[in-house]
Motif scaffolding. Structure first.
Motif, PDB file in Angstrom:
ATOM      1  N   PRO A  45       0.840  -1.207   0.000  1.00 18.51           N
ATOM      2  CA  PRO A  45       0.000   0.000   0.000  1.00 18.51           C
ATOM      3  C   PRO A  45       0.871   1.253   0.000  1.00 18.51           C
ATOM      4  CG  PRO A  45       0.043  -0.989   2.186  1.00 18.51           C
ATOM      5  CD  PRO A  45       0.770  -1.934   1.278  1.00 18.51           C
ATOM      6  N   VAL A  46       0.601   2.187  -0.915  1.00 18.74           N
ATOM      7  CA  VAL A  46       1.328   3.448  -0.988  1.00 18.74           C
ATOM      8  C   VAL A  46       0.315   4.574  -1.140  1.00 18.74           C
ATOM      9  CG1 VAL A  46       3.431   2.448  -1.967  1.00 18.74           C
ATOM     10  CG2 VAL A  46       1.598   3.209  -3.485  1.00 18.74           C
ATOM     11  N   ALA A  47       0.720   5.749  -0.746  1.00 19.55           N
ATOM     12  CA  ALA A  47      -0.163   6.918  -0.848  1.00 19.55           C
ATOM     13  C   ALA A  47       0.126   7.659  -2.146  1.00 19.55           C
ATOM     14  CB  ALA A  47       0.048   7.836   0.351  1.00 19.55           C
ATOM     15  N   ASP A  74      -1.580  10.818  -4.449  1.00 16.78           N
ATOM     16  CA  ASP A  74      -2.593  11.881  -4.533  1.00 16.78           C
ATOM     17  C   ASP A  74      -3.591  11.806  -3.384  1.00 16.78           C
ATOM     18  OD1 ASP A  74      -1.427  12.800  -6.889  1.00 16.78           O
ATOM     19  OD2 ASP A  74      -2.681  11.483  -8.131  1.00 16.78           O
ATOM     20  N   GLY A  75      -3.082  11.513  -2.205  1.00 17.30           N
ATOM     21  CA  GLY A  75      -3.938  11.482  -1.022  1.00 17.30           C
ATOM     22  C   GLY A  75      -4.734  10.223  -0.853  1.00 17.30           C
ATOM     23  N   ASN A  76      -4.554   9.243  -1.745  1.00 18.62           N
ATOM     24  CA  ASN A  76      -5.286   7.980  -1.652  1.00 18.62           C
ATOM     25  C   ASN A  76      -4.318   6.822  -1.440  1.00 18.62           C
ATOM     26  OD1 ASN A  76      -7.886   9.155  -2.227  1.00 18.62           O
ATOM     27  ND2 ASN A  76      -7.212   9.309  -4.375  1.00 18.62           N
ATOM     28  N   VAL A  77      -4.761   5.842  -0.670  1.00 19.98           N
ATOM     29  CA  VAL A  77      -3.959   4.636  -0.457  1.00 19.98           C
ATOM     30  C   VAL A  77      -4.304   3.617  -1.534  1.00 19.98           C
ATOM     31  CG1 VAL A  77      -3.396   2.745   1.102  1.00 19.98           C
ATOM     32  CG2 VAL A  77      -3.806   5.035   2.023  1.00 19.98           C
TER      33      VAL A  77
END
Length: 441
Positions: free
Chosen positions: A391-393, A395-398
């Protein structure tokens, strides 16, 4: 008597005075053709083959596999002869009569099994599992372990007793259960079973194998060890890390892999992307491509990139020359050919000499993160690792993306942290947006 010629260890490079015997490709008694490969030898840099200096029967192997020999030393001989007849005998020898291999006659005449085997060194006895010929290494092991040739089954071609046969016999003998006790005579009244004691416990019946095997370091492994220690002792090594989203490159591979393979005859892999990205990063940060020579910094305006490959004898690093002038297909074809040669132990010393930078892909073995060691006199090495979904962030989303950790180990005597971090950041930017390679951004 037929004329014989020696098989000597050839000169295999400047400053190389000793080699290690690898695998004998022919056995004693085999007929070999002039120029046919007889044996592989290992040098400090690569494996090479010694060809037969003439046609005839191989004799007098004096150095077994893994033993060492000096350049110019005789390791075998060849009894010159024309090609053997269809029954395997030399043209100059008459074929044995049918009675030669028969059992002893009633008058007690000797059979062929009681005569010395061709090539010398072993005799066969009737009713046993003895060898028709004993290889020198096997003979030494028999003497060390106090064994008779008749005790060890021979599995080599033509009934030859190999070193591996003796080693297997010794291992199996050490693990074999104790012979069962002789049955007691029947009694009219059965006696009660004895209570188990310490000497008859189940633990004592199963003896663990605590044997050891001592093998010399190969010439290649000696060199690797010496160079790694040299790097640790002479260079100021430091490692910096980053991580890369591999989805863009994986998408390109999936889209074009079939067309690429059809047009170029090789698969499109990740290494070509990283090799071309490394060239661009080396151009931006030329100190990573330089070396310290005496009290000078030597800048190289070419990019010879070593690619670490697991070969038959260990890790080797053949060099792709002038990668800045190579296409993706050239890089993939070069790596594929090096991998084939390494697997067959046919890399030449010239393939391993030089190099301005190295890429090592531990990810193919499952490594998640490592700190590779610089190959002196180079100043940097790029370590690639396994791709894992994490899991990476963004644009503000995971989101879940295929991520790879990358590492750059560098010589801090010549490369500062700013250059090292900038180099690795360039690799990340290019791999995450491969169009930069074509737009020179």
């Amino acid at each position: 008597m037929s004329e014989s010629i020696n098989v000597d260890v050839p000169t295999v490079g400047e400053s190389i005075s000793e080699v290690q015997i690898g695998q004998w490709l022919k056995q004693e008694g085999d007929w070999v053709k002039d120029g046919e490969d007889l044996v592989e030898i290992e040098t400090e840099k690569a494996s090479v083959q010694i060809p037969a200096p003439g046609s005839g029967f191989l004799e007098n192997i004096q150095k077994a596999s893994e033993e060492f020999a000096l350049v110019g030393e005789t390791i075998a001989s060849i009894r010159l002869s024309d090609a053997p007849a269809s029954n395997g005998t030399p043209p100059s020898e008459s074929a044995p009569s049918a009675s030669a291999g028969a059992s002893p006659s009633a008058s007690g005449g000797p059979s062929a099994s009681s005569q010395p085997a061709a090539g010398g060194g072993a005799t066969a006895t009737a009713g046993g599992t003895s060898a028709s010929f004993i290889m020198p290494a096997a003979k030494r092991l028999l003497e060390e372990h106090g064994l008779s040739q008749n005790q060890v089954p021979a599995t080599g071609p033509g009934g030859r007793l190999l070193k591996e046969d003796v080693l297997a016999f010794v291992r199996n003998r050490g693990n074999a259960p104790a012979a069962p006790a002789a049955p007691k005579p029947a009694a009219s009244v059965p006696s009660p079973a004895p209570r188990p004691t310490a000497s008859t416990s189940l633990v004592a019946e199963s003896v663990p194998n605590r044997s050891e095997e001592v093998k010399p370091l190969s010439m290649l492994r000696r060199t690797i060890a010496a160079r790694l220690v040299e790097a640790q002792q002479t260079a100021a090594l430091l490692t910096t890390f980053n991580e890369i989203d591999m989805q863009p490159v994986m998408a390109i591979r999936k889209k074009y892999k079939d067309a690429f393979a059809e047009r170029h005859g090789v698969k499109l892999g990740f290494m070509s992307f990283f090799a071309k990205a490394s060239v661009e990063a080396l151009r931006r940060y030329p100190l990573v491509n330089a070396e310290i020579r005496d009290d000078n910094i030597v800048y190289r305006h070419y990019h010879d990139i070593g690619v670490a490959i697991g070969g038959g004898k260990g890790l080797v690093v053949p060099i792709l020359r002038n990668v800045e002038r190579m296409s993706f297909a050239d890089v993939e074809a070069g790596i594929s050919e090096f991998a084939r040669q390494a697997g067959e132990n046919r890399l030449q010393p010239a393939d391993l000499i030089g190099g301005t930078f190295t890429i090592s892909n531990g990810g193919v073995y499952g490594s998640l993160l490592s700190t590779p060691i610089v190959n002196p006199p180079q100043s940097g090495i790029l370590g690639l690792h396994s791709i894992q979904e994490r899991p990476v962030a963004i644009d503000g989303n995971v989101v879940i993306r295929p991520m790879m950790y990358v590492a750059l180990t560098y010589d801090h005597r010549i490369v500062d942290g700013r250059e090292a971090v900038g180099f690795l950041k360039t690799i990340k930017e290019i791999i995450e947006d491969p169009s930069r390679l074509f737009l020179e951004l």
